[in-house]
Enzyme design. Structure first.
Site, mmCIF file in Angstrom:
data_model
loop_
_atom_site.group_PDB
_atom_site.id
_atom_site.type_symbol
_atom_site.label_atom_id
_atom_site.label_comp_id
_atom_site.label_asym_id
_atom_site.label_seq_id
_atom_site.Cartn_x
_atom_site.Cartn_y
_atom_site.Cartn_z
ATOM 1 N N LYS A 100 95.027 56.283 51.898
ATOM 2 C CA LYS A 100 95.193 56.725 53.274
ATOM 3 C C LYS A 100 93.862 56.811 54.016
ATOM 4 O O LYS A 100 92.849 57.189 53.436
ATOM 5 C CB LYS A 100 95.822 58.132 53.230
ATOM 6 C CG LYS A 100 96.897 58.331 54.260
ATOM 7 C CD LYS A 100 97.552 59.672 54.060
ATOM 8 C CE LYS A 100 97.299 60.531 55.263
ATOM 9 N NZ LYS A 100 98.105 61.748 55.264
ATOM 10 N N LYS A 112 89.199 61.139 57.228
ATOM 11 C CA LYS A 112 87.940 61.418 57.927
ATOM 12 C C LYS A 112 86.862 61.875 56.967
ATOM 13 O O LYS A 112 85.704 61.987 57.341
ATOM 14 C CB LYS A 112 88.156 62.429 59.057
ATOM 15 C CG LYS A 112 88.627 63.782 58.615
ATOM 16 C CD LYS A 112 88.965 64.668 59.807
ATOM 17 C CE LYS A 112 89.816 65.842 59.381
ATOM 18 N NZ LYS A 112 90.594 66.423 60.449
ATOM 19 N N LYS A 157 91.885 71.676 46.658
ATOM 20 C CA LYS A 157 90.762 72.336 47.327
ATOM 21 C C LYS A 157 89.986 73.216 46.365
ATOM 22 O O LYS A 157 88.767 73.345 46.483
ATOM 23 C CB LYS A 157 91.254 73.163 48.520
ATOM 24 C CG LYS A 157 91.783 72.273 49.626
ATOM 25 C CD LYS A 157 91.356 72.745 50.989
ATOM 26 C CE LYS A 157 91.624 71.648 51.991
ATOM 27 N NZ LYS A 157 91.813 72.121 53.339
#
Ligand code: TRP
Length: 329
Positions: A196, A199, A114
């Site tokens: 994976k 979204k 992040k």
């Protein structure tokens, strides 16, 4: 009977994907059995670690709570609450911050990812995210914490913090164990089945959102990437085909053997349509429930109020004990 305590949480950012549903939310529903007591939480405080729009956060938090109920969490049985409604989370987080080492936080993969992604906003909250998560967990004295692979490291840190605190001040926290789903933990992207389903995929055809319309779900599965092998089978390296079969099993309850049998002599067109139909059958009722619950403001408010009260009682007991142990109050 001594019930096993379970706690899990989800951040209210974005709509969960089919992958989140199969790998997590559906299991949250299934865990609600007589030998367990489950707490489920929408982690709105954690959502503040990246810049947010206040109205959007409010709306997404409610929407996530409605979706959890629609997915089968029974708030009569399992307290469902919003993290910020229970002040003990932020209070215990401070104490646990004082039992967490900089080096431990620096090693967290999610922090590193992040920080790279939001280089203009590497705030202290992003860094201490795991000690707030440790507070979320330890307040409820859970035996198990169901999480995805990406959160395992955070649960392990919570364990270490609990052990460290217990060693310094005497038994205070139950040391929890992370549990990961055995089946369907990794639903892969439809366009890039080696990664994976996410979204945040830039290509919306790569993922199924839990709120996608049935026609959109069908269209996305029809475009799913497979391979050139003539026979449908579950085999090493056949990422796209394996993924479709896995989703099919997850939504029909069939075993892989039965699934492969269903498609003997069939082509990919038939497989894709069947998978899409199975997914629609599973999530269309969830979508209808979701709309109904979200529209029922009084009901949702009362669920969240009750949830925060029930959760708050347990949390406060643990917080009082921890405060007393360190010499506060
Ligand atoms: N960090 C988790 C996630 O991003 C959400 C979360 C917050 C959580 N607190 C938790 C999960 C406590 C399990 C237990 O998915």
């Amino acid at each position: 009977m001594d019930k096993k305590i379970i706690l899990s949480g989800i951040k209210p950012t974005g709509i969960p994907t089919l992958g989140n549903y199969i790998g997590a939310l559906r299991n949250w529903r299934l865990m609600q059995q007589d030998d367990k007591y489950c707490y489920y939480m929408v982690a709105d405080l954690h959502a503040l670690t990246v810049r947010n729009d206040p109205d959007e956060l409010r709306q997404q938090t409610r929407s996530m709570a409605a979706l959890l109920i629609a997915c089968g969490i029974d708030p009569e049985r399992s307290p469902l609450f919003i993290q910020s409604h229970v002040p003990a989370h932020a209070e215990l987080a401070w104490i646990l911050n004082c039992f967490t080492y900089m080096g431990e936080l620096q090693r967290m993969t999610q922090f590193k990812d992040k920080a790279a992604k939001h280089a203009d906003n590497i705030n202290a909250g992003l860094f201490t995210y795991p000690s707030l998560m440790a507070a979320d967990i330890l307040l409820y004295q859970p035996h198990y914490v169901p999480v995805g692979e990406d959160q395992k490291q955070h649960v392990e840190l919570a364990r270490n913090i609990a052990i460290r605190f217990n060693n310094a001040f005497g038994e205070t926290f139950v040391v929890p164990e992370p549990i990961m789903p055995k089946f369907g933990a990794r639903i892969m992207g439809l366009q890039d089945p080696e990664h994976k389903m996410s979204k945040t995929d830039t290509n919306p055809n790569g993922y199924i959102s839990l709120l996608d319309e049935p026609a959109v779900i069908m269209k996305k599965f029809k475009k799913a990437v497979t391979d050139c092998e003539p026979v449908i089978a579950y085999a090493e390296g056949r990422y796209g085909c394996n993924n479709l079969l896995t989703v099919y099993c997850a939504c029909t309850g069939k075993t892989m053997e039965e699934a492969v049998k269903d498609f003997e002599g069939a082509g990919y067109g038939k497989l894709k349509t069947a998978v899409a139909e199975a997914v629609i059958a599973e999530i269309e009722p969830v979508q209808q429930e979701y709309k109904r619950i979200l529209a029922d403001v009084t009901y949702l408010d009362s669920v969240l109020k009750n949830g925060a009260e029930k959760a708050g009682e347990t949390a406060q007991k643990t917080l009082d004990l921890a405060f007393a142990r360190v010499g506060l109050r």
